[in-house]
Design a protein around this motif. Structure first.
Motif, PDB file in Angstrom:
ATOM      1  N   ILE A 199       7.935  57.833  33.109  1.00  0.00           N
ATOM      2  CA  ILE A 199       7.494  57.262  31.831  1.00  0.00           C
ATOM      3  C   ILE A 199       5.977  57.152  31.786  1.00  0.00           C
ATOM      4  CG2 ILE A 199       7.525  55.173  30.407  1.00  0.00           C
ATOM      5  CD1 ILE A 199      10.429  54.768  31.281  1.00  0.00           C
ATOM      6  N   ARG A 200       5.368  56.760  32.896  1.00  0.00           N
ATOM      7  CA  ARG A 200       3.907  56.620  32.930  1.00  0.00           C
ATOM      8  C   ARG A 200       3.233  57.966  32.701  1.00  0.00           C
ATOM      9  NH1 ARG A 200       1.718  52.129  37.150  1.00  0.00           N
ATOM     10  NH2 ARG A 200      -0.170  52.729  36.057  1.00  0.00           N
ATOM     11  N   LYS A 201       3.870  59.058  33.163  1.00  0.00           N
ATOM     12  CA  LYS A 201       3.289  60.390  32.969  1.00  0.00           C
ATOM     13  C   LYS A 201       3.384  60.851  31.524  1.00  0.00           C
ATOM     14  CE  LYS A 201       3.776  62.357  37.607  1.00  0.00           C
ATOM     15  NZ  LYS A 201       4.363  63.471  38.414  1.00  0.00           N
ATOM     16  N   MET A 202       4.358  60.337  30.786  1.00  0.00           N
ATOM     17  CA  MET A 202       4.574  60.786  29.402  1.00  0.00           C
ATOM     18  C   MET A 202       3.975  59.841  28.376  1.00  0.00           C
ATOM     19  SD  MET A 202       8.452  62.329  29.498  1.00  0.00           S
ATOM     20  CE  MET A 202       9.195  60.928  30.320  1.00  0.00           C
ATOM     21  N   THR A 203       3.261  58.809  28.838  1.00  0.00           N
ATOM     22  CA  THR A 203       2.652  57.834  27.937  1.00  0.00           C
ATOM     23  C   THR A 203       1.252  57.479  28.455  1.00  0.00           C
ATOM     24  OG1 THR A 203       3.591  55.954  29.152  1.00  0.00           O
ATOM     25  CG2 THR A 203       4.916  56.865  27.334  1.00  0.00           C
ATOM     26  N   HIS A 204       0.553  56.666  27.687  1.00  0.00           N
ATOM     27  CA  HIS A 204      -0.778  56.233  28.113  1.00  0.00           C
ATOM     28  C   HIS A 204      -1.073  54.867  27.506  1.00  0.00           C
ATOM     29  CE1 HIS A 204      -4.967  56.389  29.349  1.00  0.00           C
ATOM     30  NE2 HIS A 204      -5.320  56.077  28.100  1.00  0.00           N
ATOM     31  N   LEU A 205      -1.678  54.003  28.300  1.00  0.00           N
ATOM     32  CA  LEU A 205      -2.151  52.696  27.841  1.00  0.00           C
ATOM     33  C   LEU A 205      -3.666  52.701  27.782  1.00  0.00           C
ATOM     34  CD1 LEU A 205       0.102  50.216  29.869  1.00  0.00           C
ATOM     35  CD2 LEU A 205       0.097  50.494  27.382  1.00  0.00           C
ATOM     36  N   GLU A 206      -4.212  52.227  26.684  1.00  0.00           N
ATOM     37  CA  GLU A 206      -5.673  52.208  26.518  1.00  0.00           C
ATOM     38  C   GLU A 206      -6.048  51.018  25.653  1.00  0.00           C
ATOM     39  OE1 GLU A 206      -9.593  53.753  27.020  1.00  0.00           O
ATOM     40  OE2 GLU A 206      -7.717  54.476  27.899  1.00  0.00           O
ATOM     41  N   ARG A 207      -7.120  50.316  26.073  1.00  0.00           N
ATOM     42  CA  ARG A 207      -7.628  49.216  25.259  1.00  0.00           C
ATOM     43  C   ARG A 207      -8.807  49.745  24.449  1.00  0.00           C
ATOM     44  NH1 ARG A 207      -7.108  45.716  28.660  1.00  0.00           N
ATOM     45  NH2 ARG A 207      -5.396  44.471  27.795  1.00  0.00           N
ATOM     46  N   ILE A 208      -8.676  49.663  23.127  1.00  0.00           N
ATOM     47  CA  ILE A 208      -9.704  50.183  22.221  1.00  0.00           C
ATOM     48  C   ILE A 208     -10.050  49.088  21.223  1.00  0.00           C
ATOM     49  CG2 ILE A 208     -10.292  51.972  20.532  1.00  0.00           C
ATOM     50  CD1 ILE A 208      -8.134  53.732  21.782  1.00  0.00           C
ATOM     51  N   GLY A 209     -11.337  48.738  21.160  1.00  0.00           N
ATOM     52  CA  GLY A 209     -11.758  47.712  20.221  1.00  0.00           C
ATOM     53  C   GLY A 209     -11.055  46.387  20.435  1.00  0.00           C
ATOM     54  N   GLY A 210     -10.749  46.083  21.695  1.00  0.00           N
ATOM     55  CA  GLY A 210     -10.091  44.826  22.005  1.00  0.00           C
ATOM     56  C   GLY A 210      -8.583  44.848  21.838  1.00  0.00           C
ATOM     57  N   LEU A 239      -4.803  46.604  22.653  1.00  0.00           N
ATOM     58  CA  LEU A 239      -4.111  47.426  23.633  1.00  0.00           C
ATOM     59  C   LEU A 239      -3.185  48.391  22.916  1.00  0.00           C
ATOM     60  CD1 LEU A 239      -3.599  48.006  26.623  1.00  0.00           C
ATOM     61  CD2 LEU A 239      -1.759  46.297  26.567  1.00  0.00           C
ATOM     62  N   TYR A 240      -3.381  49.685  23.167  1.00  0.00           N
ATOM     63  CA  TYR A 240      -2.589  50.740  22.536  1.00  0.00           C
ATOM     64  C   TYR A 240      -1.650  51.356  23.561  1.00  0.00           C
ATOM     65  CZ  TYR A 240      -5.597  51.011  18.349  1.00  0.00           C
ATOM     66  OH  TYR A 240      -6.271  50.751  17.193  1.00  0.00           O
ATOM     67  N   LEU A 241      -0.433  51.669  23.102  1.00  0.00           N
ATOM     68  CA  LEU A 241       0.505  52.473  23.871  1.00  0.00           C
ATOM     69  C   LEU A 241       0.693  53.789  23.135  1.00  0.00           C
ATOM     70  CD1 LEU A 241       2.716  52.963  26.049  1.00  0.00           C
ATOM     71  CD2 LEU A 241       4.329  51.859  24.467  1.00  0.00           C
ATOM     72  N   PHE A 242       0.402  54.916  23.806  1.00  0.00           N
ATOM     73  CA  PHE A 242       0.554  56.247  23.220  1.00  0.00           C
ATOM     74  C   PHE A 242       1.819  56.889  23.788  1.00  0.00           C
ATOM     75  CE2 PHE A 242      -3.915  55.227  23.083  1.00  0.00           C
ATOM     76  CZ  PHE A 242      -4.298  55.613  21.804  1.00  0.00           C
ATOM     77  N   ASP A 243       2.714  57.303  22.912  1.00  0.00           N
ATOM     78  CA  ASP A 243       4.012  57.885  23.283  1.00  0.00           C
ATOM     79  C   ASP A 243       3.987  59.370  22.941  1.00  0.00           C
ATOM     80  OD1 ASP A 243       6.615  58.740  23.459  1.00  0.00           O
ATOM     81  OD2 ASP A 243       7.422  57.336  21.964  1.00  0.00           O
ATOM     82  N   TYR A 244       3.872  60.236  23.974  1.00  0.00           N
ATOM     83  CA  TYR A 244       3.724  61.677  23.750  1.00  0.00           C
ATOM     84  C   TYR A 244       5.051  62.411  23.651  1.00  0.00           C
ATOM     85  CZ  TYR A 244      -1.089  60.614  24.970  1.00  0.00           C
ATOM     86  OH  TYR A 244      -2.342  60.071  24.992  1.00  0.00           O
ATOM     87  N   LEU A 245       6.135  61.737  23.987  1.00  0.00           N
ATOM     88  CA  LEU A 245       7.440  62.361  23.832  1.00  0.00           C
ATOM     89  C   LEU A 245       7.874  62.374  22.371  1.00  0.00           C
ATOM     90  CD1 LEU A 245       9.901  63.590  25.317  1.00  0.00           C
ATOM     91  CD2 LEU A 245      10.852  61.269  25.454  1.00  0.00           C
ATOM     92  N   ASN A 246       7.425  61.383  21.630  1.00  0.00           N
ATOM     93  CA  ASN A 246       7.813  61.241  20.221  1.00  0.00           C
ATOM     94  C   ASN A 246       6.567  61.321  19.341  1.00  0.00           C
ATOM     95  OD1 ASN A 246      10.753  60.546  20.516  1.00  0.00           O
ATOM     96  ND2 ASN A 246       9.851  58.911  21.761  1.00  0.00           N
ATOM     97  N   LYS A 247       6.162  62.547  19.051  1.00  0.00           N
ATOM     98  CA  LYS A 247       4.984  62.736  18.193  1.00  0.00           C
ATOM     99  C   LYS A 247       5.377  62.627  16.728  1.00  0.00           C
ATOM    100  CE  LYS A 247       2.090  65.404  21.316  1.00  0.00           C
ATOM    101  NZ  LYS A 247       1.202  66.574  21.456  1.00  0.00           N
TER     102      LYS A 247
END
Length: 584
Positions: A544-555, A557-565
């Motif tokens: 799951i960690r390989k297919m997603t990404h966590l990033e804090r932008i502008g304060g 926290l975003y979760l990016f889900d690349y399996l479901n575009k």
């Protein structure tokens, strides 16, 4: 008699229905016995990107008695070379040409190329069939719409006669294996109700339609076959409003959730009933190409283009709000009465509509067009070779054309790629107009020698950051704008991770914003609850960690889900995550 019809396409993904129309129409009209015993018609498709010798040898090996080339502005230069060399190695083979690139100067073609035996002008199905019938039966009956050589070798033209009923033109796609992984070009009408002076459609009279029930039957076949894209080649698909509406309703009813249909339309002809229907279609079912060309009233009047831009703005805005139809808006640089400033105004008028694609094209001075006849009065200077692109006009210098070329490149790389949507939407506010942003970006590329370099996708982000740093640092900011570069960089990072499941963090993103402990805690919780990542239940935490990404932008926290575009934007599905575990 062996005939080879040759199509040379711009790309492999393209196809050429014209050669199939010719073949099938001939077989449908020539007597069965003659066709079976005495006639073989083959089709060979190539692309302009193939090696010249590969095409030459491929044609030679088939040893046809007649070669027919389908000629367009993108392939005529290659065909001109081929006919010279083919005549050397197949001296007894006749060479026939057809298509828009030779239909309006056919006599000159025969004078310039003694290797060519005849030219079929305009729609070719009927004269092609008649020519074959004449050869098979030795029938000397006159044939219309051709230019041939008399006994002295001089060009002679026959009369132009009525065109065939479109219902008698065979459907060319019964064997879809030939067209696997290629765009299907479909024709439900011929002709155009308008008479824009730059277009060859201005030479045609009226519009002819294929029977609606026949169209539905053929479209049903393509839908059932799961063709990925059908591109209608009708010049103005919705010129018959009720007919267009009925076809769109049919596509909605029969949709299997796979095929995309592309239409060239006049947006200002759409009525409220159309808009209500279009809003209900599956996202991605259809896409529109809308030729604006210019918003300068004097230019539009001169090229006899009928257009209500205020209505276009309204329609484009309503369709955009529906988030289900991609819109491609086109502009043409080099038209009469449009100078550099005027074109920039047209660009800005269209840009603020935020279409999914903004196509900036350059005028092609086509043989047979009204504009070509008036070229001298407009001081039109254009290339002598195809595609006869404009070099300068009475209103636009070659130097200005080159600047517009840079703008075109920047629009293609940054806007039409849809990889920088948030960044550009933020950044454009720090220029007087959108056009000035792309003009300045093009100039930046030129000065840094970045032009014509094959940059990676990540490098495009880095260059945009370089440009923004140079531009924004030149501005005098008031207090509330002191974090402007931070705001720009946050948008750039957001755009990057919406598209890129990057294995290595890009330099412009700075240090990691989410600690390993924080990420581990989130994924430990997620594999227990799958609060966000529905559909990931079969994967373990590491996968799951390989297919997603966590990033804090502008304060945040975003979760990016690349399996479901997102099917509409092609961006990764993404969520805002707060400390309570609630998603937005």
């Amino acid at each position: 008699m062996k005939v080879l019809l040759v199509a040379i396409n711009a790309k492999f993904i393209h196809s050429n229905p014209a050669v199939y129309f010719l073949r099938d129409y001939a077989f449908a009209n020539i007597s069965f016995v003659d066709a079976l015993q005495n006639l073989q018609i083959d089709v060979a498709e190539y692309t302009i990107n193939q090696q010249f010798d590969e095409i030459l040898i491929g044609i030679f090996k088939q040893k046809p008695e007649i070669i027919g080339f389908s000629c367009y502005i993108w392939n005529i230069s290659l065909i001109q070379q081929l006919i010279v060399e083919l005549h050397k190695v197949l001296p007894k083979t006749e060479i026939w040409l057809g298509g828009p690139e030779v239909s309006y100067n056919s006599a000159q073609v025969l004078l310039d190329y003694p290797q060519v035996d005849l030219v079929i002008r305009g729609e070719g199905e009927e004269p092609f069939y008649r020519l074959l019938q004449m050869r098979l039966n030795h029938d000397p009956a006159p044939i219309s719409n051709i230019t041939y050589r008399d006994e002295a070798g001089m060009p002679r033209e026959t009369l132009t006669k009525d065109l065939p009923d479109l219902n008698n033109i065979s459907f060319p796609y019964h064997d879809l294996e030939v067209f696997q992984n290629r765009i299907i070009y479909y024709e439900s009408s011929r002709g155009c109700p308008f008479s824009c002076s730059y277009c060859l459609s201005s030479a045609s009279e009226g519009v002819r339609f294929r029977d609606l029930e026949l169209v539905k039957k053929e479209l049903q076949y393509l839908i059932d076959a799961h063709v990925f894209q059908v591109k209608f080649v009708d010049r103005t698909f919705n010129c018959h409003k009720e007919r267009a509406r009925e076809i769109w309703s049919f596509l909605q009813e029969k949709d299997l959730g796979y095929t995309n249909f592309h239409f060239e339309i006049a947006a200002d002809l759409l009525e409220e009933e159309d808009l209500e229907l279009l809003k209900t279609l599956r996202p991605g079912l259809i896409q529109f190409e809308i030729g604006v060309q210019s918003t300068n009233p004097q230019t539009l009047e001169e090229i006899t283009r009928m257009m209500d831009f205020e209505r276009i703005k309204q329609v484009v805005g309503e369709l955009k709000a529906g988030k289900n139809i991609h819109q491609h808006l086109d502009l043409i640089a080099g038209l009469p009465y449009e100078d550099f400033k005027c074109f920039a105004n047209s660009f800005n008028d269209v840009y603020v509509l935020e279409p999914e694609q903004l196509q900036l094209g350059f005028l092609k001075v086509l043989n047979g067009s009204v504009l070509a006849e008036k070229a001298q009065g407009y001081q039109l200077v254009f290339q002598s070779r195809a595609p006869y692109e404009v070099l300068s006009t009475k209103w636009l210098s070659f130097e200005e054309i080159l600047r517009l070329k840079q703008v075109e490149e920047m629009v293609e790389v940054y806007y039409n790629s849809r990889q920088f949507v948030n960044t550009l939407r933020f950044f454009v506010h720090y220029f007087d107009t959108p056009f000035l942003m792309y003009d300045a970006l093009g100039d930046f590329y030129d000065k840094r020698s970045y032009v014509k370099v094959n940059h990676t996708r990540q490098r495009r982000y880095e260059i945009l950051l370089e440009f923004a740093t140079e531009h924004l640092n030149q501005l005098e900011f008031v207090v509330e704008h002191l974090n402007l570069m931070d705001d720009f960089q946050e948008n750039l990072i957001l755009d990057y991770y919406l598209r890129e499941n990057a294995k290595k963090r890009p330099g412009f993103a700075g240090e990691e914003t989410v600690s390993k402990e924080e990420a581990n805690q989130f994924y430990e919780c997620e594999v227990q609850t799958f609060q966000y990542l529905k559909g990931y239940e079969e994967f373990d935490k590491r996968q799951i960690r390989k297919m997603t990404h966590l990033e804090r932008i502008g304060g945040k926290l975003y979760l990016f889900d690349y399996l479901n575009k997102n099917n509409w934007s092609k961006d990764a599905r993404h969520y805002h995550i707060d400390i309570l575990g609630e998603k937005t």
